[in-house]
Design an enzyme around this catalytic site. Structure first.
Site, PDB file in Angstrom:
ATOM      1  N   ARG A 225       0.574  -1.200  -0.409  1.00 42.97           N
ATOM      2  CA  ARG A 225      -0.061  -0.071  -0.161  1.00 42.97           C
ATOM      3  C   ARG A 225       0.564   1.056  -0.405  1.00 42.97           C
ATOM      4  NH1 ARG A 225      -3.573  -2.885  -1.380  1.00 42.97           N
ATOM      5  NH2 ARG A 225      -5.408  -3.338  -0.265  1.00 42.97           N
ATOM      6  N   HIS A 273      -0.304   0.678  -9.987  1.00 42.14           N
ATOM      7  CA  HIS A 273      -1.396   0.041  -9.107  1.00 42.14           C
ATOM      8  C   HIS A 273      -1.674  -1.098  -9.833  1.00 42.14           C
ATOM      9  CE1 HIS A 273      -3.566   0.063  -4.730  1.00 42.14           C
ATOM     10  NE2 HIS A 273      -3.485  -1.582  -4.974  1.00 42.14           N
TER      11      HIS A 273
END
Length: 310
Positions: A225, A273
């Site tokens: 993350r 991502h």
């Protein structure tokens, strides 16, 4: 059975609704962006739901995270914490992460960032890398995805190590755990891959102290993350050569703002991502199986522990 789907984009939510309705014909699947009867909803399949959205579903039986991580749920101060949470994990997602980690570790191992930079200047600059067995590579986080990635790196031939909060046992991988184990894990580790869950304890774990514990010139791959990373500390470590190159796939703000220094830093590679995306086709099959199992038994194999944060 009624299921509400909520992602920040109404268009993306509609795609999930259509796919879930196909694989769960016995259910009524609705979008959280359209009018619906909140009292009828038993399951909510969500990614980054608006704060308070889940609290407004009075008869909710379970929350389905449209990802392996649940930090986007824990961030909601109104999250109904008595409701079970089901993560979305499956063989397709695990394989995608294995592919991404292997690709990026091999790129760093073989010096591809430097060779691509030379090629852009029409410079012939071959780099002779050591064989994989002479490269120390470490995985932070040995859950489903981390363990699979570590096992693959070991099969390729890297001297592979891993770190987790509790003891793990993975063939051909030297596993460490706990604070003292983290020190041993970092020592001499030339490429570090972060796959930790995001919890209060792991927020900003990729900071100056961790970088300083690595050998000078180590490389970083963050496919956990964005909030695992202390961005200012990384930029400083890149500029002083402590970190030679960083490949980053997750960010606190996504899409990454155009003015962010990561875009133009010569020793940073940005990917949008994509390490292990949950797409509607793959994810809906996993979710349908989990919801059917949960409806039958009150549990399924991918339950999250919200006290631990994963």
């Amino acid at each position: 059975m009624s299921i509400v789907v909520y992602l920040p984009s109404p268009k993306t939510s509609a795609k999930w609704v259509a796919r879930l309705q196909t694989v769960l014909p016995e259910a009524e699947v609705v979008s959280g962006h359209e009018p619906f009867d909140a009292a009828q909803v038993e399951y909510a399949a969500v990614w980054q739901p608006a704060h308070g959205f889940l609290a407004g579903l009075p008869n909710l039986r379970a929350i389905v995270s449209l990802a392996a991580g649940v930090d986007h749920l824990a961030a909601d101060p109104e999250l109904p914490r008595q409701i079970p949470v089901i993560r979305t994990i499956g063989s397709d997602l695990t394989q995608r992460m294995r592919e991404y980690v292997a690709m990026q570790v091999l790129n760093l191992h073989r010096g591809m960032p430097e060779m691509l930079a030379s090629a852009q200047q029409a410079k012939w600059a071959p780099i002779v890398a050591p064989v994989a067995g002479q490269r120390k590579v470490g995985i932070l986080g040995l859950g489903n995805l981390g363990a699979a990635a570590a096992a693959l790196l070991a099969q390729i031939g890297f001297e592979t190590r891993g770190w987790a909060r509790s003891p793990k046992d993975i063939a051909q991988v030297t596993c460490h755990h706990g604070p003292e184990g983290l020190k041993r894990f970092l020592q001499d580790c030339e490429i570090v891959v972060n796959l930790l869950p995001l919890t209060p304890e792991t927020r900003h774990i990729l900071d100056a102290s961790l970088f300083q514990a690595l050998p000078k010139g180590a490389c970083l791959v963050n496919c956990g993350r964005g909030d695992h990373l202390h961005e200012a500390d990384l930029l400083a470590a890149l500029d002083n050569g402590q970190i030679a190159h960083a490949i980053l796939d997750a960010f606190p703000i996504e899409p990454l703002p155009e003015e962010h220094p990561f875009w133009t830093h010569p020793n940073v590679t940005v990917t949008p991502h994509i390490a292990s995306q949950v797409d509607p086709d793959t994810g809906s099959r996993i979710i349908a199986e989990n919801i059917r199992q949960f409806a039958k038994d009150g549990r399924c194999g991918d339950m999250a522990d919200m006290q631990r944060g994963y």
